[in-house]
Design an enzyme around this catalytic site. Structure first.
Site, mmCIF file in Angstrom:
data_model
loop_
_atom_site.group_PDB
_atom_site.id
_atom_site.type_symbol
_atom_site.label_atom_id
_atom_site.label_comp_id
_atom_site.label_asym_id
_atom_site.label_seq_id
_atom_site.Cartn_x
_atom_site.Cartn_y
_atom_site.Cartn_z
ATOM 1 N N GLY A 130 40.658 26.674 -15.279
ATOM 2 C CA GLY A 130 41.981 26.273 -15.747
ATOM 3 C C GLY A 130 42.989 27.394 -15.598
ATOM 4 N N LYS A 154 51.564 20.010 -27.507
ATOM 5 C CA LYS A 154 50.157 20.029 -27.904
ATOM 6 C C LYS A 154 49.662 18.596 -28.093
ATOM 7 C CE LYS A 154 46.839 22.341 -30.930
ATOM 8 N NZ LYS A 154 46.037 22.737 -29.754
ATOM 9 N N HIS A 202 52.530 23.431 -34.235
ATOM 10 C CA HIS A 202 52.470 23.846 -32.836
ATOM 11 C C HIS A 202 53.634 23.236 -32.055
ATOM 12 C CE1 HIS A 202 48.275 24.966 -33.754
ATOM 13 N NE2 HIS A 202 48.367 25.741 -32.687
ATOM 14 N N ASN A 216 39.877 29.045 -31.679
ATOM 15 C CA ASN A 216 40.972 30.021 -31.598
ATOM 16 C C ASN A 216 40.376 31.387 -31.289
ATOM 17 O OD1 ASN A 216 43.054 32.001 -32.475
ATOM 18 N ND2 ASN A 216 44.130 30.187 -33.178
#
Length: 242
Positions: free
Chosen positions: A8, A135, A131, A100
């Protein structure tokens, strides 16, 4: 110096991770993106960092296992089947999975667990997160991480205590619930607070992300730490020895 493969790598997090790899003095070994097969290329690297999508996870784990390369998974929105696949892969290679990669959030999780354990069940726990508008999953992986920490401190299963669907006439708050509230908007990189509400006093433990580079730097630190570890499932707490 470690050689990093990034799955990614053309996405926003992938680009930040590539910058963090260079910043830390490591080598960006190879990048893989949507439609690409990681298996033929990741074998030349020391560790894989995956911030792609839940749909790609099974193939990424298969490739890492085939090449015997450790993998750090920062992809969020995972479900039970994904976690089962991670557990299976961790029998063959080192796997670090987290909602996270921030070092600050990692420490926050440890503090939340300790607070939940010491304050007792008469303190209500609420997890609040915000956020950016783009998201796609809610609550965030970080919010769930913090909720899991609170549940662990209380010795309960988050699935039994989680309340994230309040709407309409809900009645009084159920004792022992761990509540979740989700906000979306603007370009917020990530704000999280865990509120412990007692009788006539409140304790709030918070973390604010100012730039996604904090997650990238944490991912690079975690990936470098993972190299050479025995096959098992690890978390960012292991990286900080918490």
């Amino acid at each position: 110096m470690a050689k990093f493969a990034v799955i990614g790598h053309k996405g926003r997090m992938g680009q930040a991770i590539a910058a963090a790899i260079d910043e830390a003095g490591h080598e960006f070994c190879v990048g893989v993106d949507l439609g690409g097969d990681p298996a033929p290329v990741i074998g030349q690297c020391d560790v894989v960092v995956d911030f792609s999508s839940p749909d790609a996870l099974a193939g990424n784990l298969k490739a890492a296992r085939a090449k015997g390369v450790p993998i750090l998974i920062g992809t969020t929105g995972l479900e039970d089947a994904h976690f089962a696949a991670i557990d299976e892969a961790a029998g063959d290679i080192p796997v670090l999975q987290t909602g996270n990669t921030s070092l600050g959030v990692t420490l926050l999780g440890a503090l939340v667990e300790q607070a939940a354990q010491r304050l007792g069940d008469d303190w209500d726990i609420e997890v609040l997160e915000m956020h950016h508008r783009m998201k796609v999953d809610a609550p965030s992986g970080t919010a769930k991480l913090l909720g899991e920490a609170a549940a662990k401190g209380r010795g309960v299963d988050l699935a039994d205590a989680m309340d994230s669907g309040r709407h309409g006439h809900t009645g009084a708050r159920k004792s022992g619930d761990i509540g979740f509230a989700t906000l979306r908007g603007g370009s917020v990189a990530g704000d999280h607070s865990v509120i412990f509400a007692g009788n006539e006093e409140r304790l709030t433990l918070s973390h604010s992300a100012e730039n996604r580079m904090i997650f990238a730097r944490g991912a690079v630190r975690g990936g470098a730490w993972l190299i050479g570890k025995a096959p098992a499932r690890y978390t960012m707490r292991d990286v900080l020895d918490l």
